[in-house]
Design an enzyme around this catalytic site. Structure first.
Site, PDB file in Angstrom:
ATOM      1  N   HIS A  37      -0.270  -0.930 -10.659  1.00  0.00           N
ATOM      2  CA  HIS A  37      -1.643  -1.407 -10.429  1.00  0.00           C
ATOM      3  C   HIS A  37      -2.592  -0.793 -11.459  1.00  0.00           C
ATOM      4  O   HIS A  37      -3.495  -1.461 -11.964  1.00  0.00           O
ATOM      5  CB  HIS A  37      -2.125  -1.018  -9.029  1.00  0.00           C
ATOM      6  CG  HIS A  37      -1.349  -1.634  -7.916  1.00  0.00           C
ATOM      7  ND1 HIS A  37      -0.480  -0.908  -7.128  1.00  0.00           N
ATOM      8  CD2 HIS A  37      -1.299  -2.911  -7.460  1.00  0.00           C
ATOM      9  CE1 HIS A  37       0.050  -1.704  -6.216  1.00  0.00           C
ATOM     10  NE2 HIS A  37      -0.419  -2.921  -6.400  1.00  0.00           N
ATOM     11  N   SER A 188       6.783  -0.101  -7.177  1.00  0.00           N
ATOM     12  CA  SER A 188       6.478  -1.014  -6.076  1.00  0.00           C
ATOM     13  C   SER A 188       5.972  -0.185  -4.908  1.00  0.00           C
ATOM     14  O   SER A 188       6.453   0.937  -4.688  1.00  0.00           O
ATOM     15  CB  SER A 188       7.768  -1.743  -5.663  1.00  0.00           C
ATOM     16  OG  SER A 188       7.607  -2.312  -4.382  1.00  0.00           O
TER      17      SER A 188
END
Ligand code: PAF
Length: 291
Positions: A37, A188
């Site tokens: 991110h 993840s």
């Protein structure tokens, strides 16, 4: 940094921004932020005057029995990371505000959503209908110049690009490379579920994709996919799918031409479903013709 809690507030903010000559970048997330991110947030920060990050665990993209209720969440930590990455606005609505009573609309992309993760033996096409519906709503609410997604979710990227083009969204869809742990495991939020033993075993996923790439150069695509699948199975992981497809259409790849090939894998490692992929560029691999 400001946190926006309702679609109405988001619409007011967008109206205000529209009166200024600013570019807006959107990073859609379901939170529990990691370095993957961060790389999207950094790129959005470099390319735009204003950065909006959405933080919304979208219930409609989870199948019954999936991990919606246990999906990792830590809003306080996510807000601190967002602030540190230079995000201007976090859009964090409640499910009831995104899908109020009477809500009845779905955005569905046909075909592309019925293979790989969208097949009935995987998450099913309903998963992607949930994704495209919420992404369409986010694009409408934030109206960004660019929206940033990760290549780890390669099929999601293809589906979102298709939707944005078909529905004439003016937003540029940017897909950024997968960020990996030092041992290759794709970052993840779901990695948080892995026990130390499963975490170790999960490294076989990226290793199996590298194996596929190297066998492709020597022996062609069919042998390469077999070798990758075997590599995974030898680590005690049975893939849900391990397939070679063309990234734009998701049609099965035969590996005959120069078109890049997406090799995508989904696998359940001790109860945690992980996905990853590699893009093989035939034009950049030196291939020997198998005898
Ligand atoms: O990739 C994700 O985190 C989600 O699918 C997305 C794009 C934020 C939609 O909920």
């Amino acid at each position: 940094m400001k946190v926006i809690r309702t679609p109405a507030e988001m619409h007011d903010l967008r109206a205000e921004l529209r009166r200024q000559p600013v570019s807006v970048g959107l990073v859609p997330t379901m939170g529990y932020l990691h370095e993957g991110h961060n790389s999207l947030l950094r790129r959005a920060r470099e390319e735009n005057d204003v950065v909006v990050m959405s933080l919304f665990v979208n219930p409609t993209q989870f199948r019954a029995g999936e991990d919606l209720s246990t999906y990792p969440r830590d809003e306080e930590r996510d807000l601190a990371i967002a602030e540190g990455s230079g995000v201007d606005y976090v859009y964090a609505p409640e499910p009831d505000d995104v899908y109020p009573a009477g809500y009845s609309t779905k955005v569905e992309v046909e075909g592309l959503t019925e293979v790989l993760c969208g097949s009935e033996t995987s998450r099913g096409p309903g998963h992607f209908a949930g994704v495209t519906t919420v992404v369409a709503k986010l694009l409408n609410a934030v109206d960004p110049d660019a929206a940033y997604f990760g290549q780890k979710d390669a099929q999601q990227a293809t589906v979102i690009r298709r939707m944005a083009e078909d529905l004439e969204f003016r937003t540029r869809i940017e897909i950024l490379p997968t960020v990996r742990e030092r041992d290759g495991l794709a970052m993840s939020s779901r990695n948080a579920y892995l026990s130390p033993e499963a975490r170790e075993r999960a490294t076989a996923i990226w290793a199996s994709l590298l194996e596929t790439e190297s066998v492709f150069a020597e022996d062609g695509l069919d042998a390469a996919v077999d070798a990758g699948r075997r590599h995974l199975e030898m680590a005690g992981i049975t893939p849900e799918y391990f397939e070679a497809r063309y990234p734009g259409t998701l049609d099965p790849a035969d590996g005959e031409g120069e078109e890049p090939i997406l090799v995508a894998v989904a696998a359940n490692v001790d109860g945690t479903r992980l996905i990853d992929n590699i893009l093989i560029e035939p034009s950049r691999t030196t291939r020997r013709n198998p005898e």
